[in-house]
Scaffold this motif. Structure first.
Motif, PDB file in Angstrom:
ATOM      1  N   LEU A   1       0.824  -1.205   0.000  1.00  0.00           N
ATOM      2  CA  LEU A   1       0.000   0.000   0.000  1.00  0.00           C
ATOM      3  C   LEU A   1       0.858   1.255   0.000  1.00  0.00           C
ATOM      4  O   LEU A   1       0.584   2.209  -0.757  1.00  0.00           O
ATOM      5  CB  LEU A   1      -0.918  -0.016   1.217  1.00  0.00           C
ATOM      6  CG  LEU A   1      -1.766   1.235   1.456  1.00  0.00           C
ATOM      7  CD1 LEU A   1      -2.745   1.452   0.317  1.00  0.00           C
ATOM      8  CD2 LEU A   1      -2.512   1.130   2.784  1.00  0.00           C
ATOM      9  N   LEU A   2       1.906   1.284   0.812  1.00  0.00           N
ATOM     10  CA  LEU A   2       2.796   2.448   0.849  1.00  0.00           C
ATOM     11  C   LEU A   2       3.500   2.646  -0.488  1.00  0.00           C
ATOM     12  O   LEU A   2       3.649   3.782  -0.962  1.00  0.00           O
ATOM     13  CB  LEU A   2       3.816   2.280   1.971  1.00  0.00           C
ATOM     14  CG  LEU A   2       3.257   2.293   3.397  1.00  0.00           C
ATOM     15  CD1 LEU A   2       4.372   2.029   4.394  1.00  0.00           C
ATOM     16  CD2 LEU A   2       2.566   3.611   3.705  1.00  0.00           C
ATOM     17  N   PHE A   3       3.930   1.556  -1.098  1.00  0.00           N
ATOM     18  CA  PHE A   3       4.601   1.662  -2.404  1.00  0.00           C
ATOM     19  C   PHE A   3       3.661   2.250  -3.449  1.00  0.00           C
ATOM     20  O   PHE A   3       4.044   3.157  -4.210  1.00  0.00           O
ATOM     21  CB  PHE A   3       5.091   0.286  -2.843  1.00  0.00           C
ATOM     22  CG  PHE A   3       5.566   0.237  -4.273  1.00  0.00           C
ATOM     23  CD1 PHE A   3       6.799   0.765  -4.626  1.00  0.00           C
ATOM     24  CD2 PHE A   3       4.765  -0.331  -5.253  1.00  0.00           C
ATOM     25  CE1 PHE A   3       7.228   0.726  -5.954  1.00  0.00           C
ATOM     26  CE2 PHE A   3       5.188  -0.374  -6.570  1.00  0.00           C
ATOM     27  CZ  PHE A   3       6.421   0.155  -6.923  1.00  0.00           C
ATOM     28  N   LEU A   4       2.430   1.771  -3.500  1.00  0.00           N
ATOM     29  CA  LEU A   4       1.482   2.278  -4.487  1.00  0.00           C
ATOM     30  C   LEU A   4       1.118   3.735  -4.220  1.00  0.00           C
ATOM     31  O   LEU A   4       0.933   4.518  -5.159  1.00  0.00           O
ATOM     32  CB  LEU A   4       0.227   1.409  -4.492  1.00  0.00           C
ATOM     33  CG  LEU A   4       0.411  -0.032  -4.978  1.00  0.00           C
ATOM     34  CD1 LEU A   4      -0.894  -0.799  -4.877  1.00  0.00           C
ATOM     35  CD2 LEU A   4       0.927  -0.059  -6.412  1.00  0.00           C
ATOM     36  N   LEU A   5       1.021   4.114  -2.954  1.00  0.00           N
ATOM     37  CA  LEU A   5       0.743   5.516  -2.633  1.00  0.00           C
ATOM     38  C   LEU A   5       1.886   6.419  -3.074  1.00  0.00           C
ATOM     39  O   LEU A   5       1.655   7.505  -3.618  1.00  0.00           O
ATOM     40  CB  LEU A   5       0.493   5.664  -1.132  1.00  0.00           C
ATOM     41  CG  LEU A   5      -0.827   5.115  -0.595  1.00  0.00           C
ATOM     42  CD1 LEU A   5      -0.881   5.254   0.925  1.00  0.00           C
ATOM     43  CD2 LEU A   5      -2.011   5.821  -1.230  1.00  0.00           C
ATOM     44  N   VAL A   6       3.122   5.979  -2.848  1.00  0.00           N
ATOM     45  CA  VAL A   6       4.281   6.788  -3.252  1.00  0.00           C
ATOM     46  C   VAL A   6       4.340   6.914  -4.768  1.00  0.00           C
ATOM     47  O   VAL A   6       4.542   8.020  -5.316  1.00  0.00           O
ATOM     48  CB  VAL A   6       5.570   6.182  -2.686  1.00  0.00           C
ATOM     49  CG1 VAL A   6       6.794   6.860  -3.299  1.00  0.00           C
ATOM     50  CG2 VAL A   6       5.611   6.302  -1.172  1.00  0.00           C
ATOM     51  N   VAL A   7       4.167   5.806  -5.461  1.00  0.00           N
ATOM     52  CA  VAL A   7       4.218   5.845  -6.932  1.00  0.00           C
ATOM     53  C   VAL A   7       3.104   6.722  -7.480  1.00  0.00           C
ATOM     54  O   VAL A   7       3.320   7.532  -8.402  1.00  0.00           O
ATOM     55  CB  VAL A   7       4.128   4.420  -7.501  1.00  0.00           C
ATOM     56  CG1 VAL A   7       3.987   4.452  -9.018  1.00  0.00           C
ATOM     57  CG2 VAL A   7       5.372   3.618  -7.122  1.00  0.00           C
ATOM     58  N   THR A   8       1.901   6.587  -6.930  1.00  0.00           N
ATOM     59  CA  THR A   8       0.784   7.413  -7.401  1.00  0.00           C
ATOM     60  C   THR A   8       1.030   8.887  -7.131  1.00  0.00           C
ATOM     61  O   THR A   8       0.764   9.744  -7.992  1.00  0.00           O
ATOM     62  CB  THR A   8      -0.511   6.960  -6.720  1.00  0.00           C
ATOM     63  OG1 THR A   8      -0.734   5.574  -6.974  1.00  0.00           O
ATOM     64  CG2 THR A   8      -1.689   7.766  -7.241  1.00  0.00           C
ATOM     65  N   GLY A   9       1.550   9.217  -5.938  1.00  0.00           N
ATOM     66  CA  GLY A   9       1.842  10.610  -5.622  1.00  0.00           C
ATOM     67  C   GLY A   9       2.900  11.208  -6.530  1.00  0.00           C
ATOM     68  O   GLY A   9       2.754  12.339  -7.010  1.00  0.00           O
ATOM     69  N   VAL A  10       3.978  10.453  -6.776  1.00  0.00           N
ATOM     70  CA  VAL A  10       5.038  10.942  -7.666  1.00  0.00           C
ATOM     71  C   VAL A  10       4.505  11.118  -9.081  1.00  0.00           C
ATOM     72  O   VAL A  10       4.810  12.116  -9.761  1.00  0.00           O
ATOM     73  CB  VAL A  10       6.240   9.984  -7.631  1.00  0.00           C
ATOM     74  CG1 VAL A  10       7.267  10.367  -8.687  1.00  0.00           C
ATOM     75  CG2 VAL A  10       6.885   9.990  -6.248  1.00  0.00           C
ATOM     76  N   TYR A  11       3.708  10.158  -9.534  1.00  0.00           N
ATOM     77  CA  TYR A  11       3.149  10.239 -10.891  1.00  0.00           C
ATOM     78  C   TYR A  11       2.250  11.467 -11.039  1.00  0.00           C
ATOM     79  O   TYR A  11       2.347  12.197 -12.035  1.00  0.00           O
ATOM     80  CB  TYR A  11       2.370   8.964 -11.186  1.00  0.00           C
ATOM     81  CG  TYR A  11       1.726   8.930 -12.549  1.00  0.00           C
ATOM     82  CD1 TYR A  11       2.453   8.555 -13.676  1.00  0.00           C
ATOM     83  CD2 TYR A  11       0.387   9.279 -12.720  1.00  0.00           C
ATOM     84  CE1 TYR A  11       1.863   8.523 -14.922  1.00  0.00           C
ATOM     85  CE2 TYR A  11      -0.212   9.246 -13.959  1.00  0.00           C
ATOM     86  CZ  TYR A  11       0.538   8.871 -15.056  1.00  0.00           C
ATOM     87  OH  TYR A  11      -0.044   8.858 -16.293  1.00  0.00           O
ATOM     88  N   LEU A  12       1.377  11.696 -10.059  1.00  0.00           N
ATOM     89  CA  LEU A  12       0.495  12.870 -10.129  1.00  0.00           C
ATOM     90  C   LEU A  12       1.281  14.170 -10.028  1.00  0.00           C
ATOM     91  O   LEU A  12       0.939  15.163 -10.681  1.00  0.00           O
ATOM     92  CB  LEU A  12      -0.543  12.798  -9.016  1.00  0.00           C
ATOM     93  CG  LEU A  12      -1.558  11.650  -9.119  1.00  0.00           C
ATOM     94  CD1 LEU A  12      -2.475  11.642  -7.906  1.00  0.00           C
ATOM     95  CD2 LEU A  12      -2.363  11.761 -10.405  1.00  0.00           C
ATOM     96  N   LEU A  13       2.339  14.178  -9.232  1.00  0.00           N
ATOM     97  CA  LEU A  13       3.160  15.378  -9.113  1.00  0.00           C
ATOM     98  C   LEU A  13       3.870  15.693 -10.421  1.00  0.00           C
ATOM     99  O   LEU A  13       3.904  16.854 -10.869  1.00  0.00           O
ATOM    100  CB  LEU A  13       4.183  15.187  -7.987  1.00  0.00           C
ATOM    101  CG  LEU A  13       5.118  16.373  -7.702  1.00  0.00           C
ATOM    102  CD1 LEU A  13       4.305  17.580  -7.257  1.00  0.00           C
ATOM    103  CD2 LEU A  13       6.147  15.997  -6.648  1.00  0.00           C
ATOM    104  N   VAL A  14       4.417  14.667 -11.064  1.00  0.00           N
ATOM    105  CA  VAL A  14       5.127  14.878 -12.327  1.00  0.00           C
ATOM    106  C   VAL A  14       4.163  15.318 -13.422  1.00  0.00           C
ATOM    107  O   VAL A  14       4.446  16.257 -14.188  1.00  0.00           O
ATOM    108  CB  VAL A  14       5.868  13.594 -12.735  1.00  0.00           C
ATOM    109  CG1 VAL A  14       6.448  13.718 -14.145  1.00  0.00           C
ATOM    110  CG2 VAL A  14       6.991  13.295 -11.743  1.00  0.00           C
ATOM    111  N   THR A  15       3.009  14.681 -13.505  1.00  0.00           N
ATOM    112  CA  THR A  15       2.052  15.053 -14.547  1.00  0.00           C
ATOM    113  C   THR A  15       1.470  16.448 -14.316  1.00  0.00           C
ATOM    114  O   THR A  15       1.228  17.187 -15.269  1.00  0.00           O
ATOM    115  CB  THR A  15       0.917  14.023 -14.600  1.00  0.00           C
ATOM    116  OG1 THR A  15       0.352  13.855 -13.281  1.00  0.00           O
ATOM    117  CG2 THR A  15       1.440  12.682 -15.091  1.00  0.00           C
ATOM    118  N   SER A  16       1.241  16.822 -13.050  1.00  0.00           N
ATOM    119  CA  SER A  16       0.728  18.164 -12.778  1.00  0.00           C
ATOM    120  C   SER A  16       1.751  19.232 -13.119  1.00  0.00           C
ATOM    121  O   SER A  16       1.409  20.298 -13.634  1.00  0.00           O
ATOM    122  CB  SER A  16       0.320  18.280 -11.312  1.00  0.00           C
ATOM    123  OG  SER A  16       1.438  18.090 -10.457  1.00  0.00           O
TER     124      SER A  16
END
Length: 336
Positions: free
Chosen positions: A312-327
């Protein structure tokens, strides 16, 4: 009686009507009406939202609590009485020199490779099919329907069908590849050994690419046809139109699509479980099935819960980084 009647006339006289017709009273009524109009959709969604939170949050919180306990088969009847383990379950899961941590690391790397291949192929096939079916031709509606069949079928029915197709002696895959095309000296074992990874990847792509096709086909409807006509008048071919018009216009859709496909594929449990059973081959040991085996076959629910929390922590980190980069990409494009 005279006083009572007089008081009634005094309270219901012209002055009272004037106070009721004041602009402040009208504004208050309008505000309350607007508030009711705005809050009504949220009030209607509140029961479903509470049920969703109950279904998802309660098991998640229980899993987090279980990850800090020495929960084995001896405490299944009353898991709240299991002794606290602190961070021992997490240390065991991330100790890659120990058998438990080494197996978890191999499963994690296998899942990463599988996810990258599956998401990439799903996006590629979905994009190609969506672009191909944008043009009007005879039979386009039939092809759209056929392309969506894998997405419409129930997961268990579809995967069980693939299990029969991958059988070594009487399966359709070996019949076509070995008997009709003459590929290989002997029929291959698809559900055991190294070939299990390719069998799992085939089923995952077959099952997932129609969703990408449906999403991208909807995104293509928002691209004005005038842009393609103007590009054709300027001498741009099909490749240049796809490169400079289609793909840039589909970037917002692709950003959401890739994230959703990544989360679905990385957490996929149904496909490997139905395809291989409780024990998957090492080449197709996805982390979701590995956590299931660590929990329900060894009866060490504390370690399995710790693995789930780490996932769960890994998926949250990956999702957060992905959204940050795309934004940031969106902001940079808007500034330009």
């Amino acid at each position: 009686m005279t006083i009572t009647v007089a008081s009634r006339h005094a309270t219901s006289g012209p002055g009272t009507k004037r106070r009721q017709n004041r602009p402040g009273a009208k504004r208050t009524t309008r505000r309350s009406g607007r508030l009711r109009h705005v809050s009504l959709p949220y009030l209607l969604l509140l029961p479903a939202l509470l049920l969703e939170l109950l279904v998802h949050l309660v098991p998640m919180l229980m899993g987090i609590v279980m990850s800090f306990k020495e929960l084995t088969q001896f405490y299944i009847s009353n898991w709240s009485e299991a002794p606290w383990a602190g961070l021992d379950n997490f240390r065991m899961a991330v100790d890659f020199n120990a058998p438990v941590g080494e197996a978890l690391l191999k499963s994690f790397l296998t899942t990463c490779l599988f996810t990258v291949c599956s998401v990439g192929l799903c996006w590629l096939l979905g994009t190609a099919a969506a672009i191909f079916l944008q043009e009007n031709f005879r039979g386009r509606g039939l092809l759209r329907t056929l392309f969506l069949v894998p997405y419409a079928l129930p997961v268990y029915a579809a995967v069980i069908t693939w299990v029969f197709m991958f059988q070594r002696d009487n399966g359709l895959v070996n019949h076509v590849l070995h008997d009709q095309l003459g590929i290989g000296d002997n029929p291959a074992f698809w559900l055991v050994g190294d070939n299990a990874f390719w069998a799992l990847l085939t089923v995952s792509v077959w099952k997932g690419w129609p969703f990408a096709f449906l999403t991208l086909m909807a995104g293509l409807q928002n691209i004005p046809r005038d842009m393609y006509e103007a590009a054709a008048l300027d001498g741009a071919g099909v490749r240049k139109q796809i490169r400079h018009i289609t793909l840039p216009s589909l970037r917002p859709v692709n950003q959401v699509l890739v994230l959703v496909l990544f989360l679905w594929t990385f957490n996929d449990f149904n496909t490997p479980f139905v395809l291989f059973g409780r024990a998957a081959p090492e080449s197709a040991d996805l982390i979701s099935l590995h956590i299931y085996q660590s929990s329900f076959q060894t009866w060490n629910f504390g370690t399995g819960s710790a693995m789930s929390v780490l996932l769960l922590l890994f998926l949250l980190v990956v999702t957060g980084v992905y959204l940050l980069v795309t934004s940031r990409g969106k902001k940079a494009k808007a500034r330009a």
